[in-house]
Structure formats: C-alpha cells, structure tokens
Design a protein around this motif. Sequence first.
Motif, PDB file in Angstrom:
ATOM      1  N   MET A 181      -2.570   4.671  -3.747  1.00 22.21           N
ATOM      2  CA  MET A 181      -3.407   5.671  -3.087  1.00 22.21           C
ATOM      3  C   MET A 181      -2.845   7.080  -3.307  1.00 22.21           C
ATOM      4  SD  MET A 181      -4.935   5.818   0.807  1.00 22.21           S
ATOM      5  CE  MET A 181      -3.435   5.248   1.584  1.00 22.21           C
ATOM      6  N   SER A 182      -3.666   7.932  -3.900  1.00 23.25           N
ATOM      7  CA  SER A 182      -3.332   9.353  -4.085  1.00 23.25           C
ATOM      8  C   SER A 182      -2.027   9.541  -4.842  1.00 23.25           C
ATOM      9  CB  SER A 182      -3.253  10.062  -2.719  1.00 23.25           C
ATOM     10  OG  SER A 182      -4.462   9.938  -2.017  1.00 23.25           O
ATOM     11  N   GLY A 183      -1.786   8.690  -5.831  1.00 23.71           N
ATOM     12  CA  GLY A 183      -0.581   8.811  -6.637  1.00 23.71           C
ATOM     13  C   GLY A 183      -0.713   9.910  -7.678  1.00 23.71           C
ATOM     14  N   THR A 184       0.355  10.095  -8.439  1.00 24.47           N
ATOM     15  CA  THR A 184       0.393  11.180  -9.424  1.00 24.47           C
ATOM     16  C   THR A 184       0.143  10.700 -10.840  1.00 24.47           C
ATOM     17  OG1 THR A 184       2.782  10.908  -9.742  1.00 24.47           O
ATOM     18  CG2 THR A 184       2.053  12.454  -8.032  1.00 24.47           C
ATOM     19  N   GLY A 185       0.183   9.389 -11.065  1.00 22.32           N
ATOM     20  CA  GLY A 185       0.129   8.872 -12.418  1.00 22.32           C
ATOM     21  C   GLY A 185       1.513   8.858 -13.039  1.00 22.32           C
ATOM     22  N   ILE A 186       1.587   8.540 -14.325  1.00 15.72           N
ATOM     23  CA  ILE A 186       2.879   8.362 -14.996  1.00 15.72           C
ATOM     24  C   ILE A 186       3.071   9.309 -16.170  1.00 15.72           C
ATOM     25  CG2 ILE A 186       3.078   5.946 -14.300  1.00 15.72           C
ATOM     26  CD1 ILE A 186       2.015   5.158 -17.063  1.00 15.72           C
ATOM     27  N   ASP A 187       2.110  10.183 -16.422  1.00 16.65           N
ATOM     28  CA  ASP A 187       2.205  11.160 -17.501  1.00 16.65           C
ATOM     29  C   ASP A 187       2.814  12.448 -16.934  1.00 16.65           C
ATOM     30  OD1 ASP A 187       1.709  13.222 -19.380  1.00 16.65           O
ATOM     31  OD2 ASP A 187      -0.047  12.186 -20.160  1.00 16.65           O
ATOM     32  N   PRO A 188       3.929  12.939 -17.493  1.00 12.87           N
ATOM     33  CA  PRO A 188       4.571  14.138 -16.928  1.00 12.87           C
ATOM     34  C   PRO A 188       3.687  15.375 -16.930  1.00 12.87           C
ATOM     35  CG  PRO A 188       5.515  13.585 -19.081  1.00 12.87           C
ATOM     36  CD  PRO A 188       4.664  12.422 -18.667  1.00 12.87           C
ATOM     37  N   ILE A 224       0.864  -1.174   0.000  1.00  8.27           N
ATOM     38  CA  ILE A 224       0.000   0.000   0.000  1.00  8.27           C
ATOM     39  C   ILE A 224       0.903   1.227   0.000  1.00  8.27           C
ATOM     40  CG2 ILE A 224      -1.766   1.329   1.220  1.00  8.27           C
ATOM     41  CD1 ILE A 224      -2.793  -1.255   2.426  1.00  8.27           C
ATOM     42  N   GLY A 225       0.813   2.034  -1.046  1.00  8.68           N
ATOM     43  CA  GLY A 225       1.634   3.231  -1.131  1.00  8.68           C
ATOM     44  C   GLY A 225       0.789   4.475  -1.237  1.00  8.68           C
ATOM     45  N   HIS A 226       1.228   5.537  -0.571  1.00  7.86           N
ATOM     46  CA  HIS A 226       0.530   6.819  -0.615  1.00  7.86           C
ATOM     47  C   HIS A 226       1.417   7.883  -1.244  1.00  7.86           C
ATOM     48  CE1 HIS A 226      -0.553  10.811   1.184  1.00  7.86           C
ATOM     49  NE2 HIS A 226      -1.712  10.451   0.670  1.00  7.86           N
ATOM     50  N   SER A 227       0.893   8.632  -2.222  1.00  3.28           N
ATOM     51  CA  SER A 227       1.584   9.740  -2.868  1.00  3.28           C
ATOM     52  C   SER A 227       2.865   9.223  -3.544  1.00  3.28           C
ATOM     53  CB  SER A 227       1.859  10.839  -1.830  1.00  3.28           C
ATOM     54  OG  SER A 227       2.171  12.057  -2.469  1.00  3.28           O
ATOM     55  N   TRP A 228       4.053   9.735  -3.194  1.00  2.00           N
ATOM     56  CA  TRP A 228       5.286   9.158  -3.742  1.00  2.00           C
ATOM     57  C   TRP A 228       5.355   7.669  -3.425  1.00  2.00           C
ATOM     58  CZ3 TRP A 228       9.593   7.553  -5.888  1.00  2.00           C
ATOM     59  CH2 TRP A 228      10.540   6.831  -5.142  1.00  2.00           C
ATOM     60  N   GLY A 229       4.843   7.271  -2.269  1.00  2.00           N
ATOM     61  CA  GLY A 229       4.827   5.855  -1.906  1.00  2.00           C
ATOM     62  C   GLY A 229       3.991   5.026  -2.855  1.00  2.00           C
ATOM     63  N   ALA A 230       2.956   5.638  -3.468  1.00  2.00           N
ATOM     64  CA  ALA A 230       2.164   4.924  -4.475  1.00  2.00           C
ATOM     65  C   ALA A 230       3.021   4.616  -5.696  1.00  2.00           C
ATOM     66  CB  ALA A 230       0.945   5.749  -4.872  1.00  2.00           C
ATOM     67  N   THR A 231       3.856   5.575  -6.093  1.00  2.00           N
ATOM     68  CA  THR A 231       4.784   5.341  -7.193  1.00  2.00           C
ATOM     69  C   THR A 231       5.761   4.226  -6.841  1.00  2.00           C
ATOM     70  OG1 THR A 231       4.646   7.642  -7.919  1.00  2.00           O
ATOM     71  CG2 THR A 231       6.587   6.402  -8.609  1.00  2.00           C
ATOM     72  N   CYS A 266      12.818  12.992  -7.123  1.00  2.00           N
ATOM     73  CA  CYS A 266      11.845  13.678  -7.984  1.00  2.00           C
ATOM     74  C   CYS A 266      12.429  13.910  -9.377  1.00  2.00           C
ATOM     75  CB  CYS A 266      11.414  15.000  -7.362  1.00  2.00           C
ATOM     76  SG  CYS A 266      10.314  14.811  -5.931  1.00  2.00           S
ATOM     77  N   ALA A 267      13.703  14.269  -9.430  1.00  2.00           N
ATOM     78  CA  ALA A 267      14.342  14.488 -10.732  1.00  2.00           C
ATOM     79  C   ALA A 267      14.420  13.190 -11.525  1.00  2.00           C
ATOM     80  CB  ALA A 267      15.741  15.072 -10.532  1.00  2.00           C
ATOM     81  N   GLU A 268      14.727  12.083 -10.836  1.00  2.00           N
ATOM     82  CA  GLU A 268      14.809  10.798 -11.542  1.00  2.00           C
ATOM     83  C   GLU A 268      13.442  10.368 -12.043  1.00  2.00           C
ATOM     84  OE1 GLU A 268      16.327   6.176 -10.988  1.00  2.00           O
ATOM     85  OE2 GLU A 268      16.450   7.563  -9.280  1.00  2.00           O
ATOM     86  N   MET A 269      12.403  10.550 -11.227  1.00  2.00           N
ATOM     87  CA  MET A 269      11.060  10.182 -11.666  1.00  2.00           C
ATOM     88  C   MET A 269      10.617  11.044 -12.843  1.00  2.00           C
ATOM     89  SD  MET A 269       9.918   7.548 -10.304  1.00  2.00           S
ATOM     90  CE  MET A 269       8.451   7.765 -11.299  1.00  2.00           C
ATOM     91  N   LYS A 270      10.979  12.326 -12.830  1.00  2.00           N
ATOM     92  CA  LYS A 270      10.634  13.194 -13.956  1.00  2.00           C
ATOM     93  C   LYS A 270      11.315  12.705 -15.230  1.00  2.00           C
ATOM     94  CE  LYS A 270       8.825  17.087 -15.620  1.00  2.00           C
ATOM     95  NZ  LYS A 270       9.387  17.143 -16.979  1.00  2.00           N
ATOM     96  N   ARG A 271      12.557  12.273 -15.128  1.00  2.00           N
ATOM     97  CA  ARG A 271      13.258  11.734 -16.305  1.00  2.00           C
ATOM     98  C   ARG A 271      12.588  10.463 -16.798  1.00  2.00           C
ATOM     99  NH1 ARG A 271      17.819  13.201 -13.146  1.00  2.00           N
ATOM    100  NH2 ARG A 271      18.124  11.029 -12.513  1.00  2.00           N
TER     101      ARG A 271
END
Length: 272
Positions: free
Chosen positions: A105-112, A79-86, A191-196
């Motif tokens: 839970m409450s993630g950001t999705g994968i589309d930049p 179970i992950g929340h926010s960044w933890g969801a990623t 955050c920079a790595e996830m953005k890449r």
Amino acid sequence: MWTATQGGGPPVVLCHGGPGIYDYLEPVAAMIDDVGTVHRYDQRGCGRSQDLGPYDVATFVDDLDALRAYWGYEAWTIIGHSWGATLALLYAIEFPERTARLVYMSGTGIDPAWHQAYRRNREAKLLPADRERLRLLNEERLTASGEELERIDNEASSLLGRTELYDVQRVSDVSRYDRFPINYSQNEALCAEMKRMEDAGGLDAKVSQVRAPTLVLDGEGDPRPRWGRAQVAQLIPTSRHTTIAGAGHEPWIEQPEATARVLRDFLVDSAS
C-alpha cells in the motif's frame, strides 16, 4: 517491541511507514478486524519499542518473522504502508512460505528514479503561496542553526505534509507523527541502505518470484509516482493493482469507505 492485537480470524500484521516513525495504522486495523486477527507493532527503535540496533533491512525483516513465530503462525498476511510496503515486499521475498498474502500500500516501487519524481510531484502539488514560502525557508536554512534550523525544518515538513493528501487544502486531516520522537538516525540508515539496493539493481528479478496473492493499493493523489507501484504489480504474477480516486498517500483518511471495501474484498476473496 510494543504490539497491539485486535479482531479474530486469519492472522494479519500491519507494517507502518517511516522508517523511524511508529504505528499509526489503527484505523486500518479497525476496517478489517472482523475478517482477521490484526497485529500492529512499533518497529525497533520506534515509538514504544526498545531503541536497540542494528538498523538494517535484514534485521527489520527478521524482526517481522520473529513476531510471526512468537504468535505461533505458520504463515500470515502482511500489509505494509509506505516504507512498510517495502518491508512487507522484502519479507515476502525472504520468506515466501510464510507469506499467505501481501498488501503493498502506497509504496515507492523499486526503481531509484522515484526519488526525483517524488520531489517534483510534491512541489507541483503545493499551493502557490506555500511553494513560495518553501522557497524562502530553503534559503533561510542555508545560514540557520540550532533552534532556528529546527523551526525551519518543522515548518517545511508541515508544508510538504499537505501534499500527501489528494486535497492539499484539507489541512486538518494531515497526519502528524508527533506522539513520539522520530528516530532520524534509523531513518537515515535504512533509507540509505534501500537507496543502495535500488541503485545496485536486481530487485526486479526477486520481486518477480513472489507468488503470494498480492494487492497493490494506492491513492491517485499520492506524490510518489504511480508507475513505481505499477511496476511492482506487473512483476508479481498473482497481483492486482487498485488505485482509489480522491485519495492521497494515506487513502484511509480521505476515502475510508473505498479503502475498507478494497482491503476487505481482497482479504476475503483471496482466502477462498
């Protein structure tokens, strides 16, 4: 790593957000600890855990699996929340055979594109007086330094923190992550790595390979765009997407009963 365990039953691990904060999910653990053995932990460099790099996504995924091995489970629910969801989603991609179930839970999705939509949504949720105050703070920030810059950033962060709630006037319930210092260098690196990774593309193909029963859970007032989570739910063939009315980024704060009911139903139903 600092860890905490409660309850009994099939194993569950909770992944906190950030990155760079620390575990704040004890209220969620209390909602489900009669239907599972619930583990929580501070990610490396966070809170009560040792500050030891490297700070990269692969290491954080491997840390999670090292905890699984340490506790002796063949597979468990993530179970992950926010960044933890990623983090939970990436774990399910990397270790499908070790992922019994997944809660995103409450993630950001994968589309930049979520980054820009998130900024727009946060500002739109601010009360008019707070929006004007934020504008002034941003102007002051251009020439500030030292303690003055820290004061400005703290006030701006407090204003924007209200937008995480469905009811922005319910300020007494805004979560504050001030028990331990925030690891800003970790936050910046991850955050920079996830953005890449988002910009490079290809995550959709990997997400579509997830086969674990999945719950995508969010609050209708989360400023992170719902379409990002909807995309994740559409890509995973074994998923369900539930949105809790009257809740924001941390649905257990404003709608604890509804959040508990959705989580418990998923954990019990998907185990049968």
